[in-house]
Write a protein that holds these residues in place. Structure first.
Motif, PDB file in Angstrom:
ATOM      1  N   SER A 165       0.800  -1.222   0.000  1.00  0.00           N
ATOM      2  CA  SER A 165       0.000   0.000   0.000  1.00  0.00           C
ATOM      3  C   SER A 165       0.836   1.277   0.000  1.00  0.00           C
ATOM      4  O   SER A 165       0.323   2.355  -0.305  1.00  0.00           O
ATOM      5  CB  SER A 165      -0.948   0.013   1.197  1.00  0.00           C
ATOM      6  N   VAL A 166       2.123   1.170   0.351  1.00  0.00           N
ATOM      7  CA  VAL A 166       2.958   2.377   0.432  1.00  0.00           C
ATOM      8  C   VAL A 166       4.129   2.347  -0.530  1.00  0.00           C
ATOM      9  O   VAL A 166       4.873   3.340  -0.624  1.00  0.00           O
ATOM     10  CB  VAL A 166       3.477   2.601   1.875  1.00  0.00           C
ATOM     11  N   LYS A 167       4.303   1.256  -1.242  1.00  0.00           N
ATOM     12  CA  LYS A 167       5.423   1.169  -2.188  1.00  0.00           C
ATOM     13  C   LYS A 167       5.353   2.292  -3.211  1.00  0.00           C
ATOM     14  O   LYS A 167       4.310   2.586  -3.768  1.00  0.00           O
ATOM     15  CB  LYS A 167       5.397  -0.183  -2.904  1.00  0.00           C
ATOM     16  N   GLY A 168       6.510   2.911  -3.439  1.00  0.00           N
ATOM     17  CA  GLY A 168       6.580   4.008  -4.394  1.00  0.00           C
ATOM     18  C   GLY A 168       6.221   5.353  -3.803  1.00  0.00           C
ATOM     19  O   GLY A 168       6.429   6.388  -4.440  1.00  0.00           O
ATOM     20  N   ARG A 169       5.683   5.368  -2.587  1.00  0.00           N
ATOM     21  CA  ARG A 169       5.317   6.626  -1.938  1.00  0.00           C
ATOM     22  C   ARG A 169       6.136   6.883  -0.669  1.00  0.00           C
ATOM     23  O   ARG A 169       6.432   8.029  -0.352  1.00  0.00           O
ATOM     24  CB  ARG A 169       3.832   6.618  -1.565  1.00  0.00           C
ATOM     25  N   PHE A 170       6.466   5.829   0.045  1.00  0.00           N
ATOM     26  CA  PHE A 170       7.218   5.948   1.297  1.00  0.00           C
ATOM     27  C   PHE A 170       8.638   5.436   1.105  1.00  0.00           C
ATOM     28  O   PHE A 170       8.876   4.480   0.360  1.00  0.00           O
ATOM     29  CB  PHE A 170       6.563   5.127   2.404  1.00  0.00           C
ATOM     30  N   THR A 171       9.581   6.054   1.817  1.00  0.00           N
ATOM     31  CA  THR A 171      10.976   5.628   1.788  1.00  0.00           C
ATOM     32  C   THR A 171      11.525   5.601   3.206  1.00  0.00           C
ATOM     33  O   THR A 171      11.426   6.594   3.934  1.00  0.00           O
ATOM     34  CB  THR A 171      11.830   6.576   0.938  1.00  0.00           C
ATOM     35  N   ILE A 172      12.102   4.470   3.578  1.00  0.00           N
ATOM     36  CA  ILE A 172      12.719   4.340   4.893  1.00  0.00           C
ATOM     37  C   ILE A 172      14.230   4.439   4.751  1.00  0.00           C
ATOM     38  O   ILE A 172      14.809   3.960   3.773  1.00  0.00           O
ATOM     39  CB  ILE A 172      12.308   3.010   5.568  1.00  0.00           C
ATOM     40  N   SER A 173      14.871   5.063   5.734  1.00  0.00           N
ATOM     41  CA  SER A 173      16.325   5.187   5.730  1.00  0.00           C
ATOM     42  C   SER A 173      16.811   5.194   7.175  1.00  0.00           C
ATOM     43  O   SER A 173      16.028   5.459   8.098  1.00  0.00           O
ATOM     44  CB  SER A 173      16.756   6.472   5.013  1.00  0.00           C
ATOM     45  N   ARG A 174      18.082   4.913   7.353  1.00  0.00           N
ATOM     46  CA  ARG A 174      18.638   4.919   8.705  1.00  0.00           C
ATOM     47  C   ARG A 174      20.044   5.502   8.687  1.00  0.00           C
ATOM     48  O   ARG A 174      20.747   5.441   7.680  1.00  0.00           O
ATOM     49  CB  ARG A 174      18.656   3.520   9.320  1.00  0.00           C
ATOM     50  N   ASP A 175      20.451   6.031   9.834  1.00  0.00           N
ATOM     51  CA  ASP A 175      21.794   6.557  10.020  1.00  0.00           C
ATOM     52  C   ASP A 175      22.324   5.934  11.303  1.00  0.00           C
ATOM     53  O   ASP A 175      21.947   6.356  12.407  1.00  0.00           O
ATOM     54  CB  ASP A 175      21.760   8.089  10.119  1.00  0.00           C
ATOM     55  N   ASN A 176      23.174   4.938  11.173  1.00  0.00           N
ATOM     56  CA  ASN A 176      23.663   4.229  12.358  1.00  0.00           C
ATOM     57  C   ASN A 176      24.596   5.091  13.203  1.00  0.00           C
ATOM     58  O   ASN A 176      24.779   4.826  14.385  1.00  0.00           O
ATOM     59  CB  ASN A 176      24.348   2.931  11.949  1.00  0.00           C
ATOM     60  N   ALA A 177      25.200   6.102  12.615  1.00  0.00           N
ATOM     61  CA  ALA A 177      26.070   6.996  13.379  1.00  0.00           C
ATOM     62  C   ALA A 177      25.252   7.900  14.296  1.00  0.00           C
ATOM     63  O   ALA A 177      25.738   8.316  15.362  1.00  0.00           O
ATOM     64  CB  ALA A 177      26.927   7.833  12.440  1.00  0.00           C
ATOM     65  N   LYS A 178      24.029   8.200  13.892  1.00  0.00           N
ATOM     66  CA  LYS A 178      23.154   9.088  14.675  1.00  0.00           C
ATOM     67  C   LYS A 178      22.058   8.326  15.420  1.00  0.00           C
ATOM     68  O   LYS A 178      21.268   8.937  16.141  1.00  0.00           O
ATOM     69  CB  LYS A 178      22.519  10.133  13.759  1.00  0.00           C
ATOM     70  N   ASN A 179      21.995   7.022  15.234  1.00  0.00           N
ATOM     71  CA  ASN A 179      20.946   6.199  15.878  1.00  0.00           C
ATOM     72  C   ASN A 179      19.543   6.663  15.490  1.00  0.00           C
ATOM     73  O   ASN A 179      18.644   6.796  16.342  1.00  0.00           O
ATOM     74  CB  ASN A 179      21.082   6.216  17.407  1.00  0.00           C
ATOM     75  N   THR A 180      19.369   6.924  14.210  1.00  0.00           N
ATOM     76  CA  THR A 180      18.057   7.391  13.762  1.00  0.00           C
ATOM     77  C   THR A 180      17.564   6.584  12.564  1.00  0.00           C
ATOM     78  O   THR A 180      18.347   6.051  11.779  1.00  0.00           O
ATOM     79  CB  THR A 180      18.096   8.879  13.367  1.00  0.00           C
ATOM     80  N   VAL A 181      16.261   6.527  12.431  1.00  0.00           N
ATOM     81  CA  VAL A 181      15.628   5.939  11.265  1.00  0.00           C
ATOM     82  C   VAL A 181      14.476   6.859  10.874  1.00  0.00           C
ATOM     83  O   VAL A 181      13.722   7.322  11.726  1.00  0.00           O
ATOM     84  CB  VAL A 181      15.150   4.490  11.533  1.00  0.00           C
TER      85      VAL A 181
END
Length: 128
Positions: A63-79
């Protein structure tokens, strides 16, 4: 262990964008795959998006493919979850979760019971 804390929810018109962020305390953030789930009023919690420990693998609900993008930054402990072209049916409380996985490239498990830690959630409302 990690403790996720979400931010970035709010009210947006259909077709608009929002970016959700999840900051996770703890020294072992990179040991966990991270995911986003949502729960709309009167509905069960559902998987939205996930990212592997290394960030190399991502998975999304259809339902969200092509509209939502997930990313993470392990140096900042964020997603983060970038949500574009939002629809009224995206209205829900969005929760960040962490799960232990076997490999650094393993996909996030889509069954919510396989998550180990949860944030409190942030509300997203999309008006038509």
């Amino acid at each position: 262990q990690v403790q996720p804390v979400e931010s970035g929810g709010g009210l947006v018109q259909a077709g608009g964008s929002l970016r959700l962020s999840c900051a996770a305390s703890g020294r072992t953030f990179s040991s966990y795959a991270m995911g986003w789930f949502r729960q709309a009023p009167g509905k069960e919690r559902e998987f939205v998006a996930g990212i592997s420990r290394s960030g190399a693998s991502t998975n999304y609900a259809d339902s969200v493919k092509g509209r939502f993008t997930i990313s993470r930054d392990n140096a900042k402990n964020t997603v983060d979850l970038q949500m574009n072209n939002l629809k009224p049916e995206d209205t829900a409380v969005y929760s960040c979760a962490a799960a232990r996985t076997t490999y650094s490239f393993s996909y996030y498990p889509t069954d919510s019971w396989k998550s180990d830690y949860w944030g409190q959630g942030t509300r997203v409302t999309v008006s038509s």
